[in-house]
Scaffold this motif. Sequence first.
Motif, PDB file in Angstrom:
ATOM      1  N   LEU A  91       0.855  -1.187   0.000  1.00 35.33           N
ATOM      2  CA  LEU A  91       0.000   0.000   0.000  1.00 35.33           C
ATOM      3  C   LEU A  91       0.890   1.236   0.000  1.00 35.33           C
ATOM      4  O   LEU A  91       1.819   1.339   0.803  1.00 35.33           O
ATOM      5  CB  LEU A  91      -0.887   0.022   1.245  1.00 35.33           C
ATOM      6  N   LYS A 139      -3.342   3.787  -1.412  1.00 33.34           N
ATOM      7  CA  LYS A 139      -3.799   3.004  -2.565  1.00 33.34           C
ATOM      8  C   LYS A 139      -3.073   1.660  -2.635  1.00 33.34           C
ATOM      9  O   LYS A 139      -2.004   1.488  -2.051  1.00 33.34           O
ATOM     10  CB  LYS A 139      -3.527   3.790  -3.849  1.00 33.34           C
ATOM     11  N   LYS A 196      -0.739  -0.489  -4.342  1.00 38.63           N
ATOM     12  CA  LYS A 196       0.310  -0.222  -5.326  1.00 38.63           C
ATOM     13  C   LYS A 196       0.664  -1.499  -6.081  1.00 38.63           C
ATOM     14  O   LYS A 196       0.819  -1.489  -7.286  1.00 38.63           O
ATOM     15  CB  LYS A 196       1.553   0.320  -4.601  1.00 38.63           C
ATOM     16  N   ASN A 231     -13.594   4.375  -6.339  1.00 34.31           N
ATOM     17  CA  ASN A 231     -12.363   3.695  -6.751  1.00 34.31           C
ATOM     18  C   ASN A 231     -12.046   2.602  -5.722  1.00 34.31           C
ATOM     19  O   ASN A 231     -11.004   2.598  -5.088  1.00 34.31           O
ATOM     20  CB  ASN A 231     -11.207   4.696  -6.854  1.00 34.31           C
ATOM     21  N   ALA A 232     -13.003   1.713  -5.530  1.00 36.36           N
ATOM     22  CA  ALA A 232     -12.892   0.690  -4.483  1.00 36.36           C
ATOM     23  C   ALA A 232     -13.689  -0.530  -4.937  1.00 36.36           C
ATOM     24  O   ALA A 232     -14.024  -0.655  -6.100  1.00 36.36           O
ATOM     25  CB  ALA A 232     -13.430   1.250  -3.167  1.00 36.36           C
ATOM     26  N   GLY A 261      -3.959   0.183  -7.999  1.00 38.45           N
ATOM     27  CA  GLY A 261      -4.530   1.490  -8.301  1.00 38.45           C
ATOM     28  C   GLY A 261      -5.805   1.802  -7.546  1.00 38.45           C
ATOM     29  O   GLY A 261      -6.218   2.956  -7.463  1.00 38.45           O
ATOM     30  N   LYS A 262      -6.430   0.775  -6.990  1.00 37.61           N
ATOM     31  CA  LYS A 262      -7.667   1.002  -6.229  1.00 37.61           C
ATOM     32  C   LYS A 262      -7.322   1.534  -4.836  1.00 37.61           C
ATOM     33  O   LYS A 262      -6.226   1.303  -4.308  1.00 37.61           O
ATOM     34  CB  LYS A 262      -8.448  -0.312  -6.073  1.00 37.61           C
ATOM     35  N   ASP A 263      -8.291   2.221  -4.219  1.00 38.92           N
ATOM     36  CA  ASP A 263      -8.123   2.650  -2.834  1.00 38.92           C
ATOM     37  C   ASP A 263      -7.904   1.422  -1.948  1.00 38.92           C
ATOM     38  O   ASP A 263      -8.528   0.381  -2.163  1.00 38.92           O
ATOM     39  CB  ASP A 263      -9.384   3.380  -2.332  1.00 38.92           C
ATOM     40  N   LYS A 272      -8.542   3.591   3.197  1.00 36.57           N
ATOM     41  CA  LYS A 272      -7.493   4.310   2.454  1.00 36.57           C
ATOM     42  C   LYS A 272      -6.109   4.047   3.062  1.00 36.57           C
ATOM     43  O   LYS A 272      -5.330   4.963   3.326  1.00 36.57           O
ATOM     44  CB  LYS A 272      -7.814   5.791   2.388  1.00 36.57           C
TER      45      LYS A 272
END
Length: 381
Positions: A24, A28, A30, A347-348, A354-356, A374
């Motif tokens: 993370l 996000k 990673k 964005n989940a 790339g997602k939360d 987050k």
Amino acid sequence: MEKMLLKNGKIVLADRIITGDILLVDGKIKKIMEKDHPFYEQAIDLQGKYVVPGFIDVHIHGANGADAMDGTTEALKTISTFVAKHGTTNFLATTLTSTKENLENVLAKAGELQNKELDGANIFGVHMEGPYFDVQYKGAQNEKYIKPAGIEEIKEFLSVKPGLVKLFSMSPKGEASLEAIKYLRSQGVVVSIGHSAVFFDDVQKAIKAGLGHSTHTFNGMRGINHRELGVAGAVLNSDDIMAEVIFDKIHVHPETVRLMIRAKGVDKIECITDAMSATGLAEGNYKLGELDVYVKDNQARLVSNDSLAGSVLTLDKAFKNIIELGYSIFDAVKMTSTNAAKEFGLNAGEIAEGKDADLVVLNPDYSVDMTLVKGKVKYKA
Ligand SMILES: [Zn+2]
């Protein structure tokens, strides 16, 4: 840069489970790693537990003694902290029928906290449940404040803070309500049918106007008859409608949930709690707005007529109930997270790069071990 490694988790992706690590960075996801296990100072060993996307509740009124209708930021914070203990990372603070003044105050308070970091789950907006309903299916909505849809009033609600109201529950009765649906859609608000006595044909007109969601399906709506499919039948029969369900085994029979899944598929159903303030508290007497409610045997009912008055459900329980009904963990993830994320553009809802980093770590019995919002740990058992 804030970096953290979640290592040795059973990571539930959309279609498979891998054992590995999640890196993370700045809230996000990673990187998801199956093979290389890099060293980071900030690391949490998940000890082989499941990691799933954080739950998303688009219909929740309250918990732990607090109600969104209390009209304070304190109440909303209490709900946020409580639901994070049960795996929820995002929710819509949900209103009840009330005066315009009260509703505008609740909107203002929720607006202050929208997408701000809290001690628990993120409040990504508001679900206005009412006040444009049909008295015949009022459920636990205070009849005193039920009225026909009014587009001017809707404009005022939305102007409290543009982009705050994400979901609007109403009964699509009459021409004015169809205009209201079109207007709400033009403002990016998802419109839901709820507490509604309309008929199958009315729902078709509402769908044409932009209706796309159904409020606690089967509860507070005209049910199915084989000659008149009613609201529930129209919801089951349409691919255009995302159907909420309160899967506490009380509001609808588990086999009714199976019927819903068979009719609509797992991509068109969202588990919600419709939880009220007594959620997480002992049995006893409580208030739902101005109405008296008693809680006993995991049920919240109106004192006046025994009608169900919201639930005391949490989404970790709903998740477990789906699995116990025989569905896969992937299906449970869709119905508690992915579908809502897609519907509301979050964005989940998926563990992907790339997602939360809105994540829940579950024990083998699906109880919640840890919740991250987050990328930050908001709850640890
Ligand atoms: Zn509700």
